[in-house]
Structures are given as C-alpha cells and as structure tokens.
Design a protein around this motif. Structure first.
Motif, short mmCIF file in Angstrom:
data_model
loop_
_atom_site.label_atom_id
_atom_site.label_comp_id
_atom_site.label_asym_id
_atom_site.label_seq_id
_atom_site.Cartn_x
_atom_site.Cartn_y
_atom_site.Cartn_z
N THR A 40 -4.74 47.10 -3.07
CA THR A 40 -5.46 46.35 -4.10
C THR A 40 -6.11 45.11 -3.49
OG1 THR A 40 -3.54 45.00 -4.70
CG2 THR A 40 -3.83 47.06 -5.91
N ALA A 41 -7.08 44.59 -4.20
CA ALA A 41 -7.72 43.32 -3.85
C ALA A 41 -7.16 42.27 -4.80
CB ALA A 41 -9.23 43.43 -3.99
N SER A 42 -7.43 41.01 -4.52
CA SER A 42 -7.08 39.94 -5.46
C SER A 42 -8.28 39.01 -5.60
CB SER A 42 -5.84 39.18 -5.00
OG SER A 42 -6.06 38.53 -3.77
N VAL A 43 -8.32 38.31 -6.75
CA VAL A 43 -9.48 37.48 -7.09
C VAL A 43 -9.00 36.13 -7.60
CG1 VAL A 43 -11.51 37.29 -8.57
CG2 VAL A 43 -10.82 39.53 -7.68
N SER A 44 -9.68 35.08 -7.17
CA SER A 44 -9.46 33.75 -7.74
C SER A 44 -10.83 33.07 -7.88
CB SER A 44 -8.53 32.91 -6.85
OG SER A 44 -9.10 32.70 -5.57
N THR A 45 -10.87 32.04 -8.71
CA THR A 45 -12.13 31.35 -8.94
C THR A 45 -11.89 29.92 -9.36
OG1 THR A 45 -14.29 31.50 -10.04
CG2 THR A 45 -12.34 31.99 -11.39
N HIS A 46 -12.89 29.12 -9.24
CA HIS A 46 -12.90 27.79 -9.84
C HIS A 46 -14.35 27.40 -10.13
CE1 HIS A 46 -13.55 26.31 -5.67
NE2 HIS A 46 -14.07 25.24 -6.25
N ILE A 47 -14.50 26.40 -11.00
CA ILE A 47 -15.84 25.98 -11.40
C ILE A 47 -16.00 24.49 -11.14
CG2 ILE A 47 -17.51 25.82 -13.29
CD1 ILE A 47 -15.89 27.95 -14.77
N LEU A 48 -17.09 24.15 -10.48
CA LEU A 48 -17.45 22.76 -10.28
C LEU A 48 -18.73 22.47 -11.05
CD1 LEU A 48 -16.83 22.47 -6.45
CD2 LEU A 48 -15.35 21.69 -8.30
N ASP A 49 -18.70 21.46 -11.90
CA ASP A 49 -19.88 21.02 -12.64
C ASP A 49 -20.64 20.07 -11.73
OD1 ASP A 49 -21.75 19.74 -14.25
OD2 ASP A 49 -20.41 19.58 -15.97
N THR A 50 -21.70 20.57 -11.12
CA THR A 50 -22.43 19.75 -10.14
C THR A 50 -23.23 18.64 -10.80
OG1 THR A 50 -24.28 21.32 -10.10
CG2 THR A 50 -22.54 21.61 -8.45
N SER A 51 -23.48 18.74 -12.12
CA SER A 51 -24.19 17.65 -12.81
C SER A 51 -23.29 16.46 -13.05
CB SER A 51 -24.78 18.14 -14.14
OG SER A 51 -23.76 18.46 -15.07
N ALA A 52 -21.98 16.70 -13.07
CA ALA A 52 -21.03 15.62 -13.30
C ALA A 52 -20.26 15.27 -12.02
CB ALA A 52 -20.03 16.02 -14.39
N GLY A 53 -20.34 16.14 -11.01
CA GLY A 53 -19.61 15.90 -9.78
C GLY A 53 -18.11 16.04 -9.95
N ARG A 54 -17.70 16.94 -10.85
CA ARG A 54 -16.27 17.13 -11.09
C ARG A 54 -15.99 18.57 -11.55
NH1 ARG A 54 -14.72 12.61 -14.23
NH2 ARG A 54 -16.62 11.70 -13.47
N PRO A 55 -14.73 18.96 -11.55
CA PRO A 55 -14.37 20.31 -12.01
C PRO A 55 -14.70 20.50 -13.50
CG PRO A 55 -12.54 19.28 -10.86
CD PRO A 55 -13.57 18.21 -11.07
N ARG A 84 -9.79 25.32 -12.04
CA ARG A 84 -9.26 26.58 -11.49
C ARG A 84 -8.69 27.46 -12.59
NH1 ARG A 84 -9.39 26.26 -6.16
NH2 ARG A 84 -9.64 24.19 -5.27
N CYS A 85 -8.90 28.75 -12.44
CA CYS A 85 -8.31 29.74 -13.34
C CYS A 85 -7.24 30.45 -12.52
CB CYS A 85 -9.37 30.71 -13.84
SG CYS A 85 -8.76 31.80 -15.12
N LYS A 86 -5.99 30.08 -12.78
CA LYS A 86 -4.90 30.53 -11.91
C LYS A 86 -4.20 31.80 -12.37
CE LYS A 86 -3.99 25.86 -10.36
NZ LYS A 86 -3.05 24.76 -10.28
N ASP A 87 -4.56 32.32 -13.55
CA ASP A 87 -3.80 33.45 -14.07
C ASP A 87 -4.61 34.73 -14.18
OD1 ASP A 87 -5.37 32.34 -16.02
OD2 ASP A 87 -3.81 32.19 -17.52
N LEU A 88 -5.52 34.96 -13.24
CA LEU A 88 -6.29 36.20 -13.25
C LEU A 88 -5.43 37.36 -12.77
CD1 LEU A 88 -9.70 34.99 -11.78
CD2 LEU A 88 -9.17 35.53 -14.17
N PRO A 89 -5.54 38.51 -13.44
CA PRO A 89 -4.74 39.67 -13.04
C PRO A 89 -5.24 40.28 -11.73
CG PRO A 89 -6.17 40.25 -14.85
CD PRO A 89 -6.35 38.77 -14.62
N VAL A 90 -4.40 41.06 -11.11
CA VAL A 90 -4.76 41.79 -9.90
C VAL A 90 -5.49 43.06 -10.33
CG1 VAL A 90 -3.85 43.05 -7.90
CG2 VAL A 90 -2.82 40.88 -8.59
N PRO A 91 -6.66 43.31 -9.76
CA PRO A 91 -7.36 44.56 -10.09
C PRO A 91 -6.52 45.78 -9.70
CG PRO A 91 -8.84 43.04 -8.97
CD PRO A 91 -7.45 42.48 -8.86
#
Length: 132
Positions: free
Chosen positions: A6-21, A52-59
C-alpha cells in the motif's frame, strides 16, 4: 503508514496570502484502482491549527490513483467575514463568493511509497507539489 502493498498519503495547507497554515479545511481522500475505475471515498478529516490533516486513511491494496478534495470555500468565507468585521472600510471590491470553492488534486501512487502533498493556497490561485 505505507506497507510493501500500500501507499500512504499526508497533506497540509499553507495560506500564502496570510503567510500561515490554513486550519479548519475539510479534506477527503478518494482512491481508485486503475485509470477507468470508479473513485471510492475512503474518509477524511479537517486541517488542524498547523494546517495538517493527520487522520487520512491508508489507501487499500491495488490503489493506483489518489484524489485529495479540499473544501476551501468555508475557510475563505470565514476569513473574509473576519476581515470585514475587523475593517469594514476595506471590503472586497464586490466580488461575489469564492473564486475556488474547492480544490481537487489527483496523483498516481505506487505501493510502498509515502506521498506528502502540500497545498499552497490563496484566494485566486493555488499550487501543489510532492513534498517529503
């Protein structure tokens, strides 16, 4: 966590207009096993204060493509409302709604690999890349 099958996936989002997550953004993970296969929603969560979204399932085994769906409209609407409350004279120039209400990122995966996919977001554009 990825395994040999299996693969695993993680992600996070940065709001570049505010310079913060960007916290509080709903994220869904979908997978399919082949280019012509139907998407299957696996679950999701929301970004935390660090973006960060820390609870994504494993595909599941056999996954060849993954899609991350980010529901960014509510995040930007809240941000616009907060800005208008703080400085009513500086309202947006009449633009109705949010330009990108959602962002869908699709990418290919192979078993045994981890895929970290950051979303760099602003009100009128976004970019993504494979992180580490």
């Amino acid at each position: 966590m990825s395994t040999e099958t299996t693969a695993s996936v993680s992600t996070h989002i940065l709001d570049t207009s505010a310079g913060r997550p960007a916290g509080g953004v709903a994220v869904r993970l979908l997978a399919r096993s082949g280019r012509g296969a139907d998407w299957r929603e696996l679950g999701g969560g929301a970004t935390d204060a660090d973006g960060r979204c820390k609870d994504l399932p494993v595909p599941p085994e056999g996954t060849t493509h993954v899609r991350l769906d980010f529901a960014v409209e509510a995040y930007f609407e809240k941000k616009q409302a907060d800005a208008q409350q703080d400085a009513p004279a500086n309202r947006d120039s009449g633009a109705a709604g949010v330009f990108f209400p959602e962002v869908a990122i699709t990418f290919a995966v192979v078993p045994g690999e981890h895929y970290h996919v950051p979303l760099l977001l602003n009100p009128f554009g976004y970019s993504v890349y494979r992180g580490s």
